[in-house]
Each structure stands twice: as C-alpha cells, then as structure tokens.
Design an enzyme around this catalytic site. Structure first.
Site, mmCIF file in Angstrom:
data_model
loop_
_atom_site.group_PDB
_atom_site.id
_atom_site.type_symbol
_atom_site.label_atom_id
_atom_site.label_comp_id
_atom_site.label_asym_id
_atom_site.label_seq_id
_atom_site.Cartn_x
_atom_site.Cartn_y
_atom_site.Cartn_z
ATOM 1 N N ASP A 9 0.866 -1.181 0.000
ATOM 2 C CA ASP A 9 0.000 0.000 0.000
ATOM 3 C C ASP A 9 0.902 1.230 0.000
ATOM 4 O O ASP A 9 1.810 1.334 0.819
ATOM 5 C CB ASP A 9 -0.848 -0.052 1.285
ATOM 6 N N GLU A 105 -2.890 -0.006 -4.058
ATOM 7 C CA GLU A 105 -2.616 -1.168 -3.211
ATOM 8 C C GLU A 105 -2.981 -2.467 -3.909
ATOM 9 O O GLU A 105 -3.870 -2.496 -4.769
ATOM 10 C CB GLU A 105 -3.323 -1.066 -1.857
HETATM 11 P P1 TTP Z 1 -5.573 4.590 1.306
HETATM 12 O O1 TTP Z 1 -4.537 3.574 0.894
HETATM 13 O O2 TTP Z 1 -6.741 4.121 2.102
HETATM 14 O O3 TTP Z 1 -4.861 5.721 2.184
HETATM 15 P P2 TTP Z 1 -3.575 6.587 1.892
HETATM 16 O O4 TTP Z 1 -2.706 5.990 0.842
HETATM 17 O O5 TTP Z 1 -3.983 7.995 1.646
HETATM 18 O O6 TTP Z 1 -2.848 6.604 3.295
HETATM 19 P P3 TTP Z 1 -2.213 5.414 4.176
HETATM 20 O O7 TTP Z 1 -0.735 5.704 4.221
HETATM 21 O O8 TTP Z 1 -2.857 5.546 5.495
HETATM 22 O O9 TTP Z 1 -2.522 4.127 3.465
HETATM 23 O O10 TTP Z 1 -6.141 5.344 0.027
HETATM 24 C C1 TTP Z 1 -5.397 5.486 -1.148
HETATM 25 C C2 TTP Z 1 -5.814 6.726 -1.884
HETATM 26 O O11 TTP Z 1 -7.198 6.657 -2.241
HETATM 27 C C3 TTP Z 1 -5.672 7.981 -1.039
HETATM 28 O O12 TTP Z 1 -4.376 8.553 -1.123
HETATM 29 C C4 TTP Z 1 -6.750 8.869 -1.591
HETATM 30 C C5 TTP Z 1 -7.808 7.927 -2.101
HETATM 31 N N1 TTP Z 1 -8.944 7.895 -1.146
HETATM 32 C C6 TTP Z 1 -10.053 8.690 -1.390
HETATM 33 O O13 TTP Z 1 -10.109 9.391 -2.410
HETATM 34 N N2 TTP Z 1 -11.087 8.681 -0.493
HETATM 35 C C7 TTP Z 1 -11.058 7.919 0.649
HETATM 36 O O14 TTP Z 1 -12.000 7.957 1.453
HETATM 37 C C8 TTP Z 1 -9.903 7.090 0.899
HETATM 38 C C9 TTP Z 1 -9.827 6.230 2.132
HETATM 39 C C10 TTP Z 1 -8.879 7.111 -0.021
#
Ligand code: TTP
Length: 355
Positions: A9, A105
């Site tokens: 991820d 991811e």
């Molecule tokens: P995630 O992998 O859930 O989170 P992240 O990469 O921002 O942070 P972390 O280091 O905690 O994993 O989400 C991946 C991308 O998807 C995130 O950068 C933006 C997008 N996203 C949205 O647009 N809306 C949302 O509610 C979430 C959870 C993610």
C-alpha cells in the site's frame, strides 16, 4: 505448501505524489480533496496533516478548521494513475498473481519466489525498493500466510515499513487489534460488535462460532476464523471489471418502502465508493430484488451521463425500485449495480472546483 502473500500500500498516496511533484509542499500538511457542488471531502492527507486530526472522508470544511495553515490541493487523477501503472508493472515483474484493490494497493502471491535463501520479507523489501527507484515514493508492505493478515500487517508500520505476521506473533497481534481494523468489518458491523461489547480481537476470540453466526449470519463463520488467524481466500486475479454491485440479504422479509430505501441508499454509497476508488463511472444502473419466495427480479435503466456519485446512483435506483416493487410482496434481498463502466478522469477534473 503454505502461501506467502504480500499486501503493498502506498503511503498517503495522493498527498505523497503532490509532495513529490511540488518540493515546497514537503514536510508540510498537505490535504488533497475535492469540493463538488454539494459536498467537499478530504481524499487523503499527508502525515504532517494527520497530526492535526485531518483524515480521509472528512468534510473539507472541518479539515480547514483543524488545520487552517494546511496546503489544500485538488486531486490530479492522471498523475495518480500514471504512478499506479508503474507500480502494477513492478508487481507483475515479480508475480502474475496480483490482485489490485485500488490505484495504490494490491495483494501479491509470491510463494514461488521464497526459498531457503530468500525470505518473503526480503521480496517485499525488493519490491518497495523498486517502487521507490521508479517513482520516488514510499510504500508499506505486510507479509503473511493469507490475505487479510497481510493487509493488517501493511498498516502496522506506516510509512515506509514492513511487517511480518507469522504463527508466533499472529494471536498476539489479533488480540490487540481494534475490531474496526479487521478487514471485512465495515462501519455497520463495527457498531454492532461494539453494542455486543466486542471491542478487540481478543473479545471476538471469546465468541463461539455458533453465537457469531447467530448474530452476523454467514459472516459469523468467517469472523470466527479471522479471530484465529485463519484465512484461505484466493487472490482474485481477473480484474477486467464489467460492473460494480452491492447487495444485502435481510434476515427477514421486509416490505416497508422507507426501510428498504434506506438500505438502497447505503448500497448506492458503497457502489459509489468503489467507483471512486477505481475512478470509474457507469452508464447503466440496475436494481435487483428477490421476493420472499426467492424469485429474482431485475430492472435497469440507461443514464443520461455516466454516474458515480451516491446521489446520482440513488436517483436512478429510487425510480427502478418503485417500478419493480409490488407493494403487497415483501422482499428478501435488494441489490444495486452500476455497469457499462468507463474511465472518468476527465469528467472528474471538471466537477472539482478549486478550494
Ligand atoms: P488509502 O490507501 O486508504 O490511504 P492513503 O494511501 O492515503 O494513506 P495510508 O498511508 O494511510 O494508506 O487510500 C489510497 C488513496 O485513495 C488515497 O491517497 C486517496 C484515495 N482515497 C479517497 O479518495 N477517499 C477515501 O476515502 C480514501 C480512504 C482514499
């Protein structure tokens, strides 16, 4: 032979890409989000911004109150997609068994790469290094013997971390895990768990399989296994998506429009979230229902423009529901699907306004 699964991820994905491309953003609270006509929410926040309590899905307004000096930027989906393609290519250079979950991811089955001289963790580190070399972005990985443990592991040492869950530490980790952090436990299940005084993996472990099935239906059996580190589901490799749908089976027959429409609204929200993650929009909305005698009925409608927001999908689902539903016949299952999917990057760029 026991499997070796890696979950990778990207860290604070959208925000990290923005910090990479704009050196002046580095080390600062960066909030990536959209402000559409009806609502603006945070897509993600850099780790610096998270210290202020800002997180994904929070209304931008609220983020702004918590972090007024943050840097607020609009998402640039074509950049994120380009990175996504790079990382997916790297995954495929290691193994063909890749299950992407979203742009940033994926699960990888790397069982065949592991030998006496090469641990699964060293494969994970190689992949993370390749990603960094190609993109200048950090990721985190989780290594274990099944999918959901790998996913739990990848979240344990963010950012730029690697965590291995094996037989020696699995029960300890699961015992201490918040119930909401179990993959597969969504908001609704989490609420219900808490009302039953199940707050951690250890609390869950105390429940018998029969009692969990009684409370959670079919899911109960899988929860019982998850509390014990057991998981056997295969990676889903075929990813050419033709539709995105969600459905709910009720524990009893229901006939109240209001109650059913509330569930339809929730399903539309889930389908919309899925479309959001994959950056798709769809031209056809389908509503399916099963009546108490298990007969399925479906009806679909072509939309004027490709849809992806909860409101848009719900508008179609609402009229389809009324066309399908016989007021005298209770139903057992309801589902909403969006199909004829297309990429929605360009449309997206126009619906987001500057903050
Ligand atoms: P995630 O992998 O859930 O989170 P992240 O990469 O921002 O942070 P972390 O280091 O905690 O994993 O989400 C991946 C991308 O998807 C995130 O950068 C933006 C997008 N996203 C949205 O647009 N809306 C949302 O509610 C979430 C959870 C993610």
């Amino acid at each position: 032979m026991e499997r070796r699964i890696i979950h990778i991820d990207m860290d604070a994905f959208y925000a990290q890409v923005e910090q990479r491309d704009n050196p002046s953003y580095r080390g600062k609270p960066v909030i990536v989000g959209g402000k559409s006509a009806s609502r603006g929410v945070v897509a993600t926040a850099s780790y610096e911004a998270r210290k202020f309590g800002v997180h994904s899905a929070m209304p931008t307004k609220q983020a702004y109150k918590l972090c007024p000096d943050g840097i607020y930027v609009r998402p640039r989906f074509d950049q994120y997609k380009a990175v996504s393609k790079q990382i997916m290519d790297i995954f495929l250079s290691y193994t063909e068994i890749v299950e992407p979950l979203s742009l940033d991811e994926a699960y990888l089955d790397i069982t065949h790469l592991v030998s006496r001289d090469r641990s699964a963790q060293s494969v994970a580190l190689d992949i993370q290094r390749d990603i960094f070399d190609a993109t200048r972005l950090t990721s985190s990985s989780g290594v274990s013997y099944n999918k959901y443990l790998a996913k739990i592991a990848s979240g344990m040492n963010k950012p730029a971390g690697t965590t291995v869950i094996h037989y020696d530490n699995v029960q300890d980790i699961l015992f201490r895990l918040d119930i909401g952090d179990f993959p597969g436990v969504g908001r609704v299940t989490e609420e219900k768990m808490k009302s039953l005084d199940i707050h951690t993996g250890e609390d869950l472990y105390q429940w018998s399989e029969a009692a969990l099935i009684e409370q959670f239906g079919k899911k109960g059996a899988s929860l019982h296994q998850k509390a014990r580190g057991i998981g056997t589901s295969e990676l889903k490799v075929e990813r050419v998506r033709k539709s995105i749908g969600k459905e709910t089976t009720f524990n009893y027959d229901i006939n109240e429009d209001e109650e059913i429409l509330k569930v339809i609204e929730e399903l539309c929200g889930k389908v919309s979230a899925r479309l959001e993650l994959q950056q798709f929009a769809g031209k056809v909305v389908t509503v399916k229902m099963k009546t108490a005698d298990y007969v399925s009925h479906t009806r679909q409608m072509m939309t004027n423009n490709p849809v992806f927001t909860e409101d848009e999908i719900y508008r179609y689902a609402y009229s389809l529901y009324h066309e399908l539903k016989d007021p005298d016949v209770p139903i057992r299952l309801i589902g909403v699907t969006v199909s004829q999917l297309s990429d929605r990057t360009y449309r997206n760029l126009t619906i987001y306004d500057f903050m």
